[in-house]
Design a protein around this motif. Structure first.
Motif, PDB file in Angstrom:
ATOM      1  N   GLU A  90       0.819  -1.213   0.000  1.00  0.00           N
ATOM      2  CA  GLU A  90       0.000   0.000   0.000  1.00  0.00           C
ATOM      3  C   GLU A  90       0.851   1.261   0.000  1.00  0.00           C
ATOM      4  O   GLU A  90       0.506   2.260  -0.630  1.00  0.00           O
ATOM      5  CB  GLU A  90      -0.929  -0.003   1.214  1.00  0.00           C
ATOM      6  CG  GLU A  90      -2.045  -1.040   1.155  1.00  0.00           C
ATOM      7  CD  GLU A  90      -2.881  -1.061   2.431  1.00  0.00           C
ATOM      8  OE1 GLU A  90      -2.571  -0.263   3.351  1.00  0.00           O
ATOM      9  OE2 GLU A  90      -3.818  -1.872   2.511  1.00  0.00           O
ATOM     10  N   GLU A  91       1.984   1.224   0.716  1.00  0.00           N
ATOM     11  CA  GLU A  91       2.790   2.434   0.880  1.00  0.00           C
ATOM     12  C   GLU A  91       3.772   2.661  -0.263  1.00  0.00           C
ATOM     13  O   GLU A  91       3.985   3.803  -0.683  1.00  0.00           O
ATOM     14  CB  GLU A  91       3.555   2.385   2.206  1.00  0.00           C
ATOM     15  CG  GLU A  91       2.660   2.527   3.432  1.00  0.00           C
ATOM     16  CD  GLU A  91       3.453   2.560   4.723  1.00  0.00           C
ATOM     17  OE1 GLU A  91       4.702   2.622   4.669  1.00  0.00           O
ATOM     18  OE2 GLU A  91       2.827   2.522   5.794  1.00  0.00           O
ATOM     19  N   ASN A 135       2.807   5.865  -2.104  1.00  0.00           N
ATOM     20  CA  ASN A 135       1.506   6.462  -1.806  1.00  0.00           C
ATOM     21  C   ASN A 135       1.786   7.861  -1.254  1.00  0.00           C
ATOM     22  O   ASN A 135       2.200   8.011  -0.106  1.00  0.00           O
ATOM     23  CB  ASN A 135       0.771   5.609  -0.779  1.00  0.00           C
ATOM     24  CG  ASN A 135      -0.568   6.174  -0.376  1.00  0.00           C
ATOM     25  OD1 ASN A 135      -0.866   7.343  -0.632  1.00  0.00           O
ATOM     26  ND2 ASN A 135      -1.385   5.379   0.274  1.00  0.00           N
TER      27      ASN A 135
END
Length: 216
Positions: A90-91, A135
């Motif tokens: 996600e990051e 992100n």
């Protein structure tokens, strides 16, 4: 040669590192309100074995502008491995299929003493910096630090937290300290040859106030 990928990432070195990680003492055995996990990502960047870090976005409410490993709070029914890999994807956009998980490390406690953090060590396979997808709501920068930087005592310092000595590492414009510095040191003790990783954290002391202006 002793810090080359051929040596540090060999199957023998991998198993030795995992065995040492499992022998690390349990420092914190507390019950807290929340649990979290971070990935300690090993990678090969420009032919050198490195650790990968993120610089947290200045937009974030908590720990903004700090250097950290990718990670976050555990969701319900997740293992620490699930959390570390999910948060990493996600990051910074590295899918879990590209990470060879080695082992967990003993838990450390967050600065507010409300979160227990489980570090998970993993090797990023076929690392390509151009494929990273930060992100931007969470991550301001992604960078790697080669092992020779950690092995150079002139890049070492410390600060005190509740009378405990916490390691600090300098790397160009970045300073690795706090919980991230502590996890880094514990990992390097297990990963690097003893004759290469000779620390001198006491050579220089920084106060918390001196560290904070760098927002790291």
């Amino acid at each position: 040669m002793s810090l080359s990928p051929q040596v540090l990432l060999s199957s023998i070195a991998r198993e030795r590192c995992i065995a040492k990680l499992k022998e690390l003492p349990i420092i914190f055995n507390l019950k807290t309100k929340q649990s979290a996990a971070v990935l300690v990502p090993i990678c090969v960047d420009k032919g050198k074995v490195c650790l990968l870090y993120t610089l947290r976005s200045s937009k974030l409410k908590n720990h903004s502008g700090q250097v950290s490993f990718p990670g976050g709070k555990m969701d319900e029914n997740e293992t620490i491995f699930d959390t570390a890999l999910r948060e990493t994807e996600e990051e910074i956009g590295i899918p879990k299929a590209d990470i060879d998980v080695w082992s967990e490390m003993p838990k450390v406690i967050g600065r507010n003493k409300e979160v227990l953090i489980s570090p998970v060590v993993g090797l990023v396979k076929n690392f390509d910096v151009n494929k990273l997808k930060p992100n931007l709501d969470e991550v301001e920068e992604i960078f790697t630090i080669p092992m020779e930087v950690f092995c150079d005592p002139t890049n070492h310092a410390h600060n005190l937290y509740e009378k405990n000595i916490l390691p600090i590492f300098f790397n160009e414009k970045h300073t690795i300290w706090g919980i991230t510095g502590l996890i880094t040191h514990f990992f390097l003790q297990c990963f690097l040859p003893e004759n290469e990783y000779k620390v001198d954290f006491l050579r220089k002391k920084l106060t918390f106030a001196e560290l904070m202006p760098a927002k790291l």
